[in-house]
Design an enzyme around this catalytic site. Structure first.
Site, PDB file in Angstrom:
ATOM      1  N   VAL A 174     -34.204 -38.860  69.873  1.00  0.00           N
ATOM      2  CA  VAL A 174     -33.382 -39.453  68.813  1.00  0.00           C
ATOM      3  C   VAL A 174     -34.093 -39.390  67.459  1.00  0.00           C
ATOM      4  O   VAL A 174     -33.754 -40.104  66.536  1.00  0.00           O
ATOM      5  CB  VAL A 174     -32.976 -40.909  69.128  1.00  0.00           C
ATOM      6  CG1 VAL A 174     -31.894 -40.940  70.186  1.00  0.00           C
ATOM      7  CG2 VAL A 174     -34.167 -41.737  69.565  1.00  0.00           C
ATOM      8  N   CYS A 175     -35.086 -38.525  67.371  1.00  0.00           N
ATOM      9  CA  CYS A 175     -35.793 -38.330  66.109  1.00  0.00           C
ATOM     10  C   CYS A 175     -35.296 -37.045  65.457  1.00  0.00           C
ATOM     11  O   CYS A 175     -35.200 -36.010  66.115  1.00  0.00           O
ATOM     12  CB  CYS A 175     -37.293 -38.229  66.349  1.00  0.00           C
ATOM     13  SG  CYS A 175     -38.202 -38.285  64.804  1.00  0.00           S
ATOM     14  N   ILE A 176     -34.967 -37.110  64.161  1.00  0.00           N
ATOM     15  CA  ILE A 176     -34.480 -35.897  63.483  1.00  0.00           C
ATOM     16  C   ILE A 176     -35.394 -35.509  62.322  1.00  0.00           C
ATOM     17  O   ILE A 176     -35.010 -34.761  61.432  1.00  0.00           O
ATOM     18  CB  ILE A 176     -33.018 -36.063  62.997  1.00  0.00           C
ATOM     19  CG1 ILE A 176     -32.849 -37.356  62.185  1.00  0.00           C
ATOM     20  CG2 ILE A 176     -32.060 -36.062  64.187  1.00  0.00           C
ATOM     21  CD1 ILE A 176     -31.494 -37.494  61.521  1.00  0.00           C
ATOM     22  N   THR A 177     -36.630 -36.007  62.369  1.00  0.00           N
ATOM     23  CA  THR A 177     -37.617 -35.672  61.334  1.00  0.00           C
ATOM     24  C   THR A 177     -37.714 -34.161  61.144  1.00  0.00           C
ATOM     25  O   THR A 177     -37.751 -33.655  60.028  1.00  0.00           O
ATOM     26  CB  THR A 177     -39.002 -36.241  61.724  1.00  0.00           C
ATOM     27  OG1 THR A 177     -38.915 -37.667  61.776  1.00  0.00           O
ATOM     28  CG2 THR A 177     -40.077 -35.826  60.742  1.00  0.00           C
ATOM     29  N   LYS A 178     -37.755 -33.422  62.260  1.00  0.00           N
ATOM     30  CA  LYS A 178     -37.916 -31.965  62.174  1.00  0.00           C
ATOM     31  C   LYS A 178     -36.771 -31.325  61.392  1.00  0.00           C
ATOM     32  O   LYS A 178     -36.967 -30.362  60.659  1.00  0.00           O
ATOM     33  CB  LYS A 178     -38.034 -31.354  63.568  1.00  0.00           C
ATOM     34  CG  LYS A 178     -36.978 -31.777  64.566  1.00  0.00           C
ATOM     35  CD  LYS A 178     -37.328 -31.329  65.990  1.00  0.00           C
ATOM     36  CE  LYS A 178     -36.404 -31.946  67.032  1.00  0.00           C
ATOM     37  NZ  LYS A 178     -36.616 -33.371  67.289  1.00  0.00           N
TER      38      LYS A 178
END
Length: 326
Positions: A174-178
């Site tokens: 659920v991480c969209i940093t990339k």
């Protein structure tokens, strides 16, 4: 950086088995002043951990890290854990009020056994200063600092006084940093872990990108002492997320720590929300993880976790899932 790979690109190679049953294999690990049943810790996220689950994990011999998104509850939480005779493990940020909070703990003679400095980009002066502040005011706390993705960062945080570092920038489900920033260890988290572990002299916690139980063994092979896991722990009966019914099936919310759902606003968003199928009790998942890891140890030709660190591996660039959805 030579040899860039992720979890699904790696297979560990078996060594001669020396046990008659996998139940002879010991999955326990020591971190700080305690020994835990598994080298696994649920992510310090709002939809993964809450006070009730923290108590249950600690009572049953598992590590936990409480999240930092209800800062005003932390002192009562530490007191409650102390009263129960359990270890306390909290998270802090790096804003000014966190410095005051640490001073307050020292004044009240409250020393949490574990303090995790929980920042998306942990290779920063802000984190180094907070490590030093913690070590000055709470010298007996075991300080975990993160998150980082390079050997330089690991060395700097260790030199500042961190007792362990947390490795992983944006590989989580659920991480969209990339996507939002172009930066991070998403897609090569396992290689980043290996790179960081070679520079480390203290324990490393691998954080993010774990999709299967085999990935826990792979993390240990490449230098992790402990493995932090979000999505595999989301969706359980005990998980704090809301339960939702869709088409007769039960789901639970799971959202990222920098998502608008957690922040309550759409500003600097680097997380998203998803619905995870309801998975029953977390106790069953922990038992299954333990059994799978016992099998991993038996394949590694040993009786303890350390055996996994010595096995050979191959890089299978077309992914071990051959395009199949696991």
């Amino acid at each position: 950086m030579e040899n860039v790979f992720d979890y699904e690109d790696i297979q560990l190679i078996p060594a001669k088995c020396i046990v008659n049953s996998r139940s002879e294999c010991d999955t326990s690990v020591r971190l700080g002043g305690h020994t835990f049943k598994l080298p696994v810790v649920p992510a310090n996220m709002q939809t993964i951990i809450d006070e009730k689950l923290a108590i249950s994990l600690a009572e049953n011999g598992y590590f936990y890290v409480m999240h930092r998104f209800e800062p005003e509850t932390r002192i009562d939480f530490i007191k409650d854990m102390n009263a129960r005779g359990l270890f306390s493990s909290i998270s802090v940020g790096v804003k000014d009020e966190e410095y005051e909070f640490v001073r307050q703990l020292a004044e009240e003679n409250l020393t949490p056994e574990y303090v995790t400095i929980d920042i998306a980009h942990g290779h920063s002066n802000a984190v180094i200063e907070m490590i030093q502040h913690l070590k000055k005011h709470l010298p007996d706390s075991f300080v975990i600092a993160g998150n980082v993705g390079t050997p330089e960062a690991v060395r700097e945080l260790e030199n500042a006084g961190a007792d362990a570092t947390k490795v992983g920038i944006g590989p989580g489900k659920v991480c969209i940093t990339k996507i939002k920033t172009g930066f991070g260890t998403g897609g090569w988290q396992l290689a980043a872990l290996r790179w960081c572990a070679k520079a480390a002299s203290k324990p490393i916690i691998a954080d993010g990108g774990i999709r299967t139980h085999g990935d826990i063994a792979k993390s240990i092979r490449f230098g992790a002492t402990m493995v932090m896991i979000g999505s595999l722990f989301a969706g359980h009966e005990e998980s704090p997320g809301q339960t939702i019914e869709k088409d007769g099936k039960l789901y639970k919310e799971y959202f990222g720590s920098a998502s608008e759902f957690q922040k309550g606003e759409k500003k600097n968003v680097e997380g998203k929300k998803m619905h995870v199928a309801h998975k029953g009790s977390i106790k069953d998942t922990l038992i299954e993880m333990e059994q799978d890891l016992q099998s991993s140890i038996s394949y590694a030709g040993g009786t303890k976790l350390n055996a996994i660190r010595n096995v050979d591996y191959v890089i299978v660039k077309n992914s071990i899932f051959n395009g199949d959805k696991y």
